[in-house]
Design an enzyme around this catalytic site. Sequence first.
Site, short mmCIF file in Angstrom:
data_model
loop_
_atom_site.label_atom_id
_atom_site.label_comp_id
_atom_site.label_asym_id
_atom_site.label_seq_id
_atom_site.Cartn_x
_atom_site.Cartn_y
_atom_site.Cartn_z
N GLY A 18 35.22 -30.20 58.98
CA GLY A 18 36.54 -29.61 59.03
C GLY A 18 37.58 -30.55 58.46
N CYS A 46 16.71 -43.34 61.05
CA CYS A 46 15.39 -43.52 61.64
C CYS A 46 15.54 -43.55 63.15
CB CYS A 46 14.77 -44.82 61.13
SG CYS A 46 13.15 -45.21 61.76
N GLY A 53 32.47 -33.19 66.85
CA GLY A 53 31.41 -32.20 66.95
C GLY A 53 31.84 -30.87 67.52
N GLY A 89 29.05 -31.27 55.48
CA GLY A 89 28.47 -32.59 55.62
C GLY A 89 27.40 -32.70 56.69
N MET A 90 27.52 -31.91 57.75
CA MET A 90 26.49 -31.89 58.79
C MET A 90 25.50 -30.75 58.56
SD MET A 90 27.06 -34.40 61.05
CE MET A 90 27.17 -35.34 59.54
N GLY A 91 26.00 -29.54 58.41
CA GLY A 91 25.12 -28.40 58.21
C GLY A 91 24.26 -28.52 56.97
N ALA A 100 32.61 -24.47 63.46
CA ALA A 100 33.26 -23.57 64.42
C ALA A 100 34.08 -24.31 65.47
CB ALA A 100 32.20 -22.71 65.09
N HIS A 101 33.87 -25.62 65.59
CA HIS A 101 34.65 -26.39 66.55
C HIS A 101 36.14 -26.36 66.25
CE1 HIS A 101 34.06 -29.19 63.19
NE2 HIS A 101 35.21 -29.71 63.56
#
EC number: 4.2.1.49
Length: 555
Positions: free
Chosen positions: A52, A409, A491, A175-177, A265-266
């Site tokens: 976002g 890792c 998040g 960036g996350m999805g 969606a956050h």
Amino acid sequence: MTRHDSTRVIRAATGTTLTAKSWLTEAPLRMLMNNLDPDVAERPQELVVYGGIGRAARDWESFDAIVAALTRLDDDQTLLVQSGKPVGVFRTHADAPRVLIANSNLVPRWATWDHFNELDKKGLAMYGQMTAGSWIYIGAQGIVQGTYETFVEMGRQHYGGSLAGKWLFTGGLGGMGGAQPLAAVMAGASCLAVECRRSSIDMRLRTGYLDTWTDSLDEALRLIEESCTAKRPLSVGLLGNVADVLDELLLRGIKPDLLTDQTSAHDPVNGYLPQGWSVEEWDAKRVSAPKDVEAAAREAMANHIRAMLTFHALGVPTVDYGNNLRQMALEEGIDNAFDFPGFVPAYIRPLFCRGIGPFRWVALSGDPEDIAKTDAKVKELIPDDAHLHRWLDMAAEKIAFQGLPARICWVGLGDRHRLGLAFNAMVRSGELKAPVVIGRDHLDSGSVASPNRETEAMADGSDAVSDWPLLNALLNTASGATWVSLHHGGGVGMGFSQHAGMVIVCDGSEAADKRIERVLWNDPATGVMRHADAGYAIAVECAKDQGLDLPGILS
């Protein structure tokens, strides 16, 4: 206050020539810049890294001031950064952190998006997400392994241990999805991922996280069907609105084998495209009519969750991937929004109980060979973990570096400090061309309180207790981490999480050995402590095996 500057192109320096006075200050300088590399950040011209409006610095003036401060900082000084703006340099000592960061923190009564957005408009705050404002984002790789571990566990629990011929449906390629398509393929499944921005699809294609794309649902489903029939995993990006596509799948009677979502969606203003809107209309109204955007986005999220609940009721394994979508739908009147679980209680918590989480490191040399050498060292020091070795082999083959070379890792208590000491010895001997920084996501076993994600459904009901990330940040500061961060809202958005991060530099010195041993033992140990306190037998056993001194927890 300048938030957008299309003329600025930031890339981290590489090699061994220093801009700052030592590696302890050069490291945060390079990592700040790496967060804004065009190959790393989602919208670098706006200082937005991911998630976002997750930024690396409050504005371009603050960015320049941080760079100037780090360049002149001595090794017995500490820079304080308040919501992306440098506010003080103080004399401390050589083993203290060189940077302490606090981002987006609000007194709980005022911890809402409305209040934050007012502060943000006035230039008084910055949303730091998790690793954006703490300068340890490594691109989509940062959550690939955690996502991979989740999908593998879903395969174990629901499909007899194999995802061959199965397909995952999800939304969001930011960036996350953006990690989800590659993680699914690595786990053996095909993936159909819906994304509303063509630029995000292009970035995932360019960096190798996505195999192909289309703007036709029929074509996407054809590709998925062919890949599943042949049992050759394929990831397909579909340009569109995820809520619309889910509704269409229901109308057609088409069921995925796995279902999740990782849209932003956050943040209902900046993170989720309302149904029936173009991206251009959304971008314009986010500025001119944010309340209208929020209302329309929340309505779409409610529809999104209705569809997910329908698939869940039809027997499709469905999981929330930590973007607070269920909460948004609950607030819109979907009373059973939480009928399907979050990914941490469903699949990941046993790892957290042993302090296992997203350990990551970055080669400041800029040379990929340094990562290859550290990968080999991990295998050497942890010789009997076939699953870990398989992950490292897949990562080396399939994950393209974004910005400075890095590796994620998942390892835990008892291994992290051994790896850190080994990396430091490799720097000291010259085997590595330059120092390495070791950090992690704030999504870790002892560093976050987030009742709708990492601490959802804790055994003792302590989901919302946020003493734990505060203690984690304090202990990492006392232990000598090179920089420590304490954030709010990452998040899942304002009011729903508090979390801490740490990074430590392996510069090859003997002094670093002592700091590394303290930090990389204590940090995961707080996760074991937190879960042992909540009553998890796995954590209690781990604490005893590792000799942790936990008065009030261990009898």
